[in-house]
Design a protein around this motif. Sequence first.
Motif, short mmCIF file in Angstrom:
data_model
loop_
_atom_site.label_atom_id
_atom_site.label_comp_id
_atom_site.label_asym_id
_atom_site.label_seq_id
_atom_site.Cartn_x
_atom_site.Cartn_y
_atom_site.Cartn_z
N LEU A 51 93.41 -12.33 52.12
CA LEU A 51 92.81 -13.43 51.90
C LEU A 51 91.71 -13.83 53.16
O LEU A 51 90.57 -14.23 52.86
CB LEU A 51 93.97 -14.58 52.10
CG LEU A 51 94.86 -14.55 51.05
CD1 LEU A 51 95.93 -15.88 51.16
CD2 LEU A 51 94.13 -14.93 49.69
N ARG B 222 90.16 -11.18 54.74
CA ARG B 222 89.31 -10.50 54.51
C ARG B 222 88.36 -11.03 53.32
O ARG B 222 87.28 -10.82 53.56
CB ARG B 222 89.85 -9.08 53.98
CG ARG B 222 90.66 -8.25 55.26
CD ARG B 222 91.12 -7.06 54.69
NE ARG B 222 91.28 -5.93 55.81
CZ ARG B 222 91.65 -4.76 55.66
NH1 ARG B 222 91.50 -4.12 54.42
NH2 ARG B 222 91.75 -3.99 56.62
N ALA B 223 88.87 -11.52 52.53
CA ALA B 223 88.18 -12.12 51.12
C ALA B 223 87.06 -13.28 51.85
O ALA B 223 85.84 -13.12 51.68
CB ALA B 223 88.95 -12.56 50.17
N ALA B 224 87.74 -13.99 52.54
CA ALA B 224 86.93 -15.26 53.30
C ALA B 224 85.73 -14.43 54.38
O ALA B 224 84.49 -14.91 54.30
CB ALA B 224 87.87 -16.09 54.08
N THR B 225 86.18 -13.58 54.88
CA THR B 225 85.12 -12.77 55.69
C THR B 225 84.05 -12.37 54.93
O THR B 225 82.81 -12.47 55.21
CB THR B 225 85.83 -11.73 56.68
OG1 THR B 225 86.93 -12.33 57.35
CG2 THR B 225 84.93 -11.18 57.56
N SER B 226 84.38 -11.67 53.92
CA SER B 226 83.47 -10.88 53.12
C SER B 226 82.45 -12.00 52.44
O SER B 226 81.31 -11.87 52.00
CB SER B 226 84.06 -10.06 52.15
OG SER B 226 84.60 -11.04 50.87
N LEU B 227 82.94 -13.29 52.45
CA LEU B 227 82.33 -14.27 51.66
C LEU B 227 81.33 -15.00 52.72
O LEU B 227 80.60 -16.00 52.36
CB LEU B 227 82.95 -15.18 51.05
CG LEU B 227 83.84 -14.49 49.87
CD1 LEU B 227 84.98 -15.54 49.20
CD2 LEU B 227 82.74 -14.33 48.57
N GLY B 228 81.40 -14.57 53.83
CA GLY B 228 80.42 -15.17 54.78
C GLY B 228 81.12 -16.04 55.87
O GLY B 228 80.35 -16.71 56.70
N ALA B 229 82.26 -16.04 55.90
CA ALA B 229 82.99 -16.96 56.74
C ALA B 229 83.38 -16.32 58.15
O ALA B 229 83.62 -15.17 58.19
CB ALA B 229 84.36 -17.45 56.34
N GLY B 230 82.94 -16.95 59.24
CA GLY B 230 83.01 -16.21 60.60
C GLY B 230 84.50 -16.63 61.04
O GLY B 230 85.29 -16.99 60.37
N ARG C 280 85.73 -20.35 60.96
CA ARG C 280 85.93 -21.00 59.69
C ARG C 280 86.83 -20.15 58.86
O ARG C 280 87.70 -21.17 58.13
CB ARG C 280 84.56 -20.82 58.98
CG ARG C 280 84.61 -21.49 57.41
CD ARG C 280 83.38 -20.83 56.73
NE ARG C 280 82.24 -21.87 57.17
CZ ARG C 280 81.73 -22.80 56.59
NH1 ARG C 280 82.29 -23.25 55.59
NH2 ARG C 280 80.58 -23.31 56.73
N CYS C 281 87.06 -18.99 58.90
CA CYS C 281 88.12 -18.25 58.40
C CYS C 281 89.43 -18.95 58.58
O CYS C 281 90.28 -19.01 57.66
CB CYS C 281 87.94 -16.90 58.60
SG CYS C 281 89.27 -15.74 57.98
N THR D 54 89.84 -22.63 57.41
CA THR D 54 90.07 -22.94 55.81
C THR D 54 90.95 -21.94 55.37
O THR D 54 91.10 -22.34 54.01
CB THR D 54 88.38 -22.46 55.23
OG1 THR D 54 88.15 -21.19 55.54
CG2 THR D 54 87.50 -23.48 55.71
#
Lengths: 374, 283
Positions: free
Chosen positions: B179, B181-189, B192-193, B196
């Motif tokens: 989860l 990793r998914a957030a990170t790949s979507l652009g979350a630093g 934010r990761c 959120t």
Amino acid sequence: MSTDPPADGPSRTLGKHAVKIDGVSKSFGKTVALEPVWLKIRRGEFLTLLGPSGCGKTTILNLIAGFLEADKGEIFIDDELVTQVPPHQREIGIVFQNYALFPHMSVTQNVAYGLRTRRISKAETETRVREALDLVKLQDFADRRPKQLSGGQQQRVALARALVIRPRVLLLDEPFSALDRNLRTAMQVELKEIQSRLGLTTVFVTHDQTEALSMSERIAVMSRGSIRQIGTPTEIYDHPQNRFVSTFVGDANLFSADLLRKTAQGARLGVGGTTLDLDTYQDDLPDPGPVTLFVRPEQCTLTAPDQPGAITATVALSVYQGSHAELHLDCPASEDGRVMLRVPCGEAQDAGTKVGLALPQRGPAIYAKEGGPE
Amino acid sequence: MNKRPFLGWFASPSILIAFGITASFLAIVQYSLRAHVPGSLDPGGFTLENFTTLLKAVYGQAFLNTVLLCFWTTVFTLLIGYPLAYAMIRAKSLALRSAILLISLTPLFLGEIVRTYSWMIVLGNRGFLNASLIQLDLIDRPIDFMFTMTGVVIALVHFTLPIVVVMLAAALSHIDRNLERAATSLGAGRVRCFLTVTLPLSIPGIVAATSTSFAWTFSAFATPQMIGGGKVQTISTLVYQVGFASFNFPLAASLSLVGLLFTIAVLAIFNTGIRRLEQMGAH
């Protein structure tokens, strides 16, 4: 891929390769996960990393995504050096094996996540989320929570979430393994359609050779941390370059044979007490010497046991498969003592019947004999 | 009939315990309704006087103190425990993870008295903390930690930390790494990761740790007794004082009973609030 899809957005001229992996290697402690690998993925290409678990395919995926740091070598995405770029700045879409949908967010919030991190306006976010959900046919499920969706629907959300950010590369980590068989086939077709419509560079990781053969433009077959062969599905299936690829992709019969001499067209082999003239030859073989002869089941034909040139065998088991029957033969000439071939159901023989086996001149490949389990 | 032949035997100790708890609880209820006979350990006739006595300001203050102690202890324990638990789950080195676990859990293995005495040495006017602060020229005069709410909270945080770290670590370890990793790949630093994805998904753990910490602190006795030194009265220290200094068993019993009901009420309100929050979609 004959033509490159038009580049979306900036007028920057982009090279031919969407991803370039340049001598990248990775170890975990003393375990080598990936030997130095060179790999170029063309723009818009669907490339599959195929191999058994622990072969390094997921390591490559994680290196492209930036979740792992390479020990050596460089990675380029769209000609930009990204080896040191953190994952959240790589502009990559990933669909995970377990989908990794955010359980505390609705479908819409999941899909919008990547747009919110990019500070895209509310109006544009709404439009793009709607487009993405349309693309995966989930318009009616926008307000649901991931838990309220079926496996196939969850996968579509994961795909929409990865696509909505217009990634430079789409990474798929065994996305179909959690789906049942019928759904899996349907999702494969759908994904392939979307991928080619968008002209999206895609790296697909799987251990399922059927999936790899049906979906890919090119397949890189991996084992023990290195790429053993890379080529189109036809090349991989029809001309496996080594024993590992021949047995991992498709069914293979391997015979113990003796390379007698090189001929004008190819090679003359002694196998199972008879001789076989092949129209292929490889330079690195012992001449003369023991070799392994590789024949696909569909290349073998059943003959009378006393036919000249035929290898003798005995039927051990006949397995009814509906459209055809699988005959398992006891054959001393085979490396593991068994040969498998497929025949129409009417031609199935009872166990114990003596039969002959004819091998073709064109098609089979020969490999140097290997000692290892490969 | 004999599908689970040992079930009866395995259940028997729980019956014994249930019997013991029920008996002592009933004894307390009974005592709380009896009159206090000065100079005698035996209670007098039935009366409700004990409960009306509890309405006096001194007891109200004890309730307030206890709630404040619980509140601040819980807040600080969470603030310290969450990063510790996070580091324990996410640290790459096994040695670091073990070290954090060991340091977080040691308070559990020290006896309550030993731990509290150590804190008295650290917190005293000439104690380690004040001495260090004065040496570093950060303060001119020692800060009063002993016999103050601050001192009691510091010691109680130490007391509550192990259980909170363990509960938060359990909750954090159940969050799928993909989860993040998914957030990170979507652009979350990183920030934010965390805000959120990781934090919202660890809310169940935070809720469990908060109620446990509250109940844990509410029943703490040795720490407020020794570090508070009679200046910080809580329900437990008052029960001790009334029961074993004044030998007023009936009043002590009614005080315990009200304390127990109070804890249950606070936790019930807390849980209802959380359920509301969950329904509103925070989690």
